[in-house]
Design a protein around this motif. Structure first.
Motif, PDB file in Angstrom:
ATOM      1  N   PRO A 138       0.858  -1.195   0.000  1.00  0.00           N
ATOM      2  CA  PRO A 138       0.000   0.000   0.000  1.00  0.00           C
ATOM      3  C   PRO A 138       0.893   1.244   0.000  1.00  0.00           C
ATOM      4  CG  PRO A 138      -0.610  -1.535   1.746  1.00  0.00           C
ATOM      5  CD  PRO A 138       0.680  -2.028   1.183  1.00  0.00           C
ATOM      6  N   PRO A 139       0.429   2.353  -0.591  1.00  0.00           N
ATOM      7  CA  PRO A 139       1.300   3.530  -0.769  1.00  0.00           C
ATOM      8  C   PRO A 139       2.014   3.993   0.496  1.00  0.00           C
ATOM      9  CG  PRO A 139      -0.749   3.833  -1.950  1.00  0.00           C
ATOM     10  CD  PRO A 139      -0.894   2.556  -1.183  1.00  0.00           C
ATOM     11  N   GLY A 140       1.293   4.056   1.620  1.00  0.00           N
ATOM     12  CA  GLY A 140       1.930   4.569   2.840  1.00  0.00           C
ATOM     13  C   GLY A 140       3.112   3.716   3.276  1.00  0.00           C
ATOM     14  N   ALA A 141       2.908   2.419   3.277  1.00  0.00           N
ATOM     15  CA  ALA A 141       3.975   1.504   3.688  1.00  0.00           C
ATOM     16  C   ALA A 141       5.114   1.520   2.669  1.00  0.00           C
ATOM     17  CB  ALA A 141       3.408   0.084   3.822  1.00  0.00           C
ATOM     18  N   ARG A 142       4.752   1.618   1.419  1.00  0.00           N
ATOM     19  CA  ARG A 142       5.772   1.640   0.360  1.00  0.00           C
ATOM     20  C   ARG A 142       6.650   2.890   0.459  1.00  0.00           C
ATOM     21  NH1 ARG A 142       2.558   1.434  -4.391  1.00  0.00           N
ATOM     22  NH2 ARG A 142       2.800   3.665  -4.701  1.00  0.00           N
ATOM     23  N   ASP A 143       5.999   4.003   0.714  1.00  0.00           N
ATOM     24  CA  ASP A 143       6.765   5.255   0.816  1.00  0.00           C
ATOM     25  C   ASP A 143       7.794   5.170   1.940  1.00  0.00           C
ATOM     26  OD1 ASP A 143       5.201   6.209  -1.185  1.00  0.00           O
ATOM     27  OD2 ASP A 143       3.947   7.484   0.099  1.00  0.00           O
ATOM     28  N   VAL A 144       7.346   4.692   3.085  1.00  0.00           N
ATOM     29  CA  VAL A 144       8.241   4.648   4.247  1.00  0.00           C
ATOM     30  C   VAL A 144       9.368   3.653   4.020  1.00  0.00           C
ATOM     31  CG1 VAL A 144       8.390   4.035   6.675  1.00  0.00           C
ATOM     32  CG2 VAL A 144       6.485   5.430   5.870  1.00  0.00           C
ATOM     33  N   LEU A 145       9.045   2.511   3.453  1.00  0.00           N
ATOM     34  CA  LEU A 145      10.097   1.521   3.205  1.00  0.00           C
ATOM     35  C   LEU A 145      11.084   2.052   2.155  1.00  0.00           C
ATOM     36  CD1 LEU A 145      11.265  -1.217   3.855  1.00  0.00           C
ATOM     37  CD2 LEU A 145       9.828  -2.227   2.081  1.00  0.00           C
ATOM     38  N   THR A 146      10.586   2.750   1.186  1.00  0.00           N
ATOM     39  CA  THR A 146      11.472   3.331   0.166  1.00  0.00           C
ATOM     40  C   THR A 146      12.432   4.337   0.802  1.00  0.00           C
ATOM     41  OG1 THR A 146       9.848   3.032  -1.589  1.00  0.00           O
ATOM     42  CG2 THR A 146      11.550   4.687  -1.966  1.00  0.00           C
ATOM     43  N   LEU A 147      11.866   5.248   1.592  1.00  0.00           N
ATOM     44  CA  LEU A 147      12.703   6.306   2.174  1.00  0.00           C
ATOM     45  C   LEU A 147      13.673   5.760   3.222  1.00  0.00           C
ATOM     46  CD1 LEU A 147      10.032   9.155   2.493  1.00  0.00           C
ATOM     47  CD2 LEU A 147      12.032   9.147   0.992  1.00  0.00           C
ATOM     48  N   CYS A 148      13.156   4.934   4.138  1.00  0.00           N
ATOM     49  CA  CYS A 148      14.015   4.438   5.231  1.00  0.00           C
ATOM     50  C   CYS A 148      14.841   3.227   4.796  1.00  0.00           C
ATOM     51  CB  CYS A 148      13.160   4.038   6.437  1.00  0.00           C
ATOM     52  SG  CYS A 148      12.258   5.402   7.175  1.00  0.00           S
ATOM     53  N   GLY A 149      14.197   2.283   4.131  1.00  0.00           N
ATOM     54  CA  GLY A 149      14.866   1.025   3.815  1.00  0.00           C
ATOM     55  C   GLY A 149      15.844   1.137   2.659  1.00  0.00           C
ATOM     56  N   ILE A 150      15.465   1.871   1.610  1.00  0.00           N
ATOM     57  CA  ILE A 150      16.329   1.942   0.428  1.00  0.00           C
ATOM     58  C   ILE A 150      17.264   3.153   0.499  1.00  0.00           C
ATOM     59  CG2 ILE A 150      16.390   2.162  -2.096  1.00  0.00           C
ATOM     60  CD1 ILE A 150      13.698   0.700  -2.184  1.00  0.00           C
ATOM     61  N   TYR A 151      16.709   4.308   0.886  1.00  0.00           N
ATOM     62  CA  TYR A 151      17.525   5.533   0.850  1.00  0.00           C
ATOM     63  C   TYR A 151      18.136   5.899   2.202  1.00  0.00           C
ATOM     64  CZ  TYR A 151      16.105   5.926  -3.926  1.00  0.00           C
ATOM     65  OH  TYR A 151      15.930   5.647  -5.266  1.00  0.00           O
ATOM     66  N   GLY A 152      17.804   5.121   3.226  1.00  0.00           N
ATOM     67  CA  GLY A 152      18.521   5.272   4.499  1.00  0.00           C
ATOM     68  C   GLY A 152      18.132   6.471   5.346  1.00  0.00           C
ATOM     69  N   TYR A 153      16.983   7.073   5.080  1.00  0.00           N
ATOM     70  CA  TYR A 153      16.566   8.194   5.931  1.00  0.00           C
ATOM     71  C   TYR A 153      16.099   7.678   7.289  1.00  0.00           C
ATOM     72  CZ  TYR A 153      16.828  11.132   1.792  1.00  0.00           C
ATOM     73  OH  TYR A 153      17.298  11.809   0.691  1.00  0.00           O
TER      74      TYR A 153
END
Lengths: 190, 194
Positions: A138-153
């Motif tokens: 879902p968009p909300g979970a995807r956004d957070v995983l993208t930012l924190c998990g992939i880009y390290g924020y």
């Protein structure tokens, strides 16, 4: 130790060059801004593609991000990271467009601590499979995983970009990780 | 998404950069063209010395273009102040008798030295570039060279044509910008191991 010192010196040199390019772009030098675009386009487009899940939209968002960045260059603070600043703009662009298209974020409220090491899957999978699993979130979970998990924020940085509470960010990530694991394990993402 | 083959165990191992399938810069450049005009009107003027201090190579390019302007104006309109070139020096005719415009000779030499120095430096950078990037840079330089050859041929037929002179100067400026961009951009990327 010498390597570390050299790497540090190089990082400073890179920052200096970027500062010089920003200074020139602020004075209207489009060539300097083009060089900043060439340097950062891949990272901005990567974020847009993962959050938008649509190549056409991702290109559109990437263009819009750099156009807004050009117009807002006077507000860019020297010595802050250009890549992070561009990502903030990109996330704003994406969220605005979603709101226009009536695509609200789904947020869960149970908070959980994020430990990036816990992202590790039991068995490595192909990049495409993991990308597909993340893309199916879902968009909300995807956004957070993208930012924190992939880009390290950090949670704080990601929450500020997305305009949500830090606790919500943690909860989304917890949910995202669980969903990704389940989808990879079941082979849904293939 | 592109096809991937590499195996990964966490999102943190996925590539952060995914370049767009096409070059988005032309669209961005078109969009900021209007903004450029506004910025040019509203941006405060700064001393020229400070502008060039940010990027010495742009200053060099500008200086060289001035030299080139002077060189061409000198060739076309300056009275033919002449010196007798020593045998074996550039401009010396067989027998050492032919007069050569002095200013033109000196400016030619300065320009050539600066350009050759930059070309030598950039040649090393080019050799280290990824093949795709190197091909793009070489294609740009080849385009500029072709354009310059055409302009020079036209100037040979019409040496007093101011428009052609300006075009020639622009072609040298463009070449210097490409060379400077390669030297800076790829130089520092190489330094950080990108």
């Amino acid at each position: 130790m010498a390597d570390g010192g050299t790497a540090g010196a190089r990082a400073v040199a890179v920052a200096d060059i970027e500062d010089a390019l920003v200074a020139r772009a602020r004075r209207g030098d489009a060539r300097a801004f083009e060089r900043l675009y060439r340097e950062h386009a891949g990272r901005v487009h990567g974020l847009c593609l993962r959050m938008a899940r649509d190549p056409q939209l991702a290109e559109d968002y990437t263009q819009e991000t750099f156009i807004r960045a050009w117009r807002a260059l006077d507000r860019f603070e020297a010595r802050s990271r250009m890549s992070t600043w561009l990502h903030r703009i990109a996330v704003n662009v994406i969220l605005e467009r979603r709101r226009r298209r009536d695509l609200p974020l789904e947020f869960v409220e149970d908070a959980a601590e994020y430990d990036r090491d816990n992202d590790t899957l039991d068995t490595p999978v192909e990049e495409a499979e993991l990308e597909a699993a993340i893309g199916s979130l879902p968009p909300g979970a995807r956004d957070v995983l993208t930012l924190c998990g992939i880009y390290g924020y950090t949670h704080g940085e990601a929450a500020a970009m997305l305009g949500i509470a830090e606790g919500t960010c943690k909860a989304q990530l917890h949910r995202a990780r669980a969903l990704v694991r389940a989808r990879v394990a079941s082979g849904e993402a293939r | 998404m592109n096809e991937h083959e590499r195996k990964v165990a966490s999102p943190g191992e996925l590539p952060q950069e995914i370049p767009p399938a096409r070059d988005l810069w032309p669209g961005i450049a078109a969009a900021i063209g209007a903004a450029d005009d506004v910025r040019a009107v509203t941006a405060p003027l700064e001393p020229a010395r400070r502008r060039f201090a940010v990027h010495p190579l742009l200053g060099l390019a500008a200086a060289i273009s001035c030299v080139a302007v002077g060189m061409w104006l000198g060739r076309v309109s300056a009275p033919p102040v002449t010196v007798a070139a020593a045998p074996g020096e550039p401009g010396a005719a067989p027998g050492g008798a032919a007069p050569v415009p002095a200013a033109s000779l000196a400016l030619d030499a300065r320009f050539d030295r600066a350009r050759e120095e930059l070309l030598r430096d950039v040649a090393e950078r080019l050799a280290a570039l990824p093949p795709e990037s190197r091909a793009k840079v070489e294609a740009s330089l080849a385009d500029l060279q072709r354009a310059r050859t055409d302009i020079e041929a036209a100037l040979g037929r019409d040496p007093g044509n101011a428009l052609l002179q300006a075009m020639l100067v622009n072609s040298y400026q463009d070449e210097m910008r490409v060379l400077a961009a390669v030297r800076d951009t790829w130089g520092y990327q190489e330094d950080v191991g990108a």
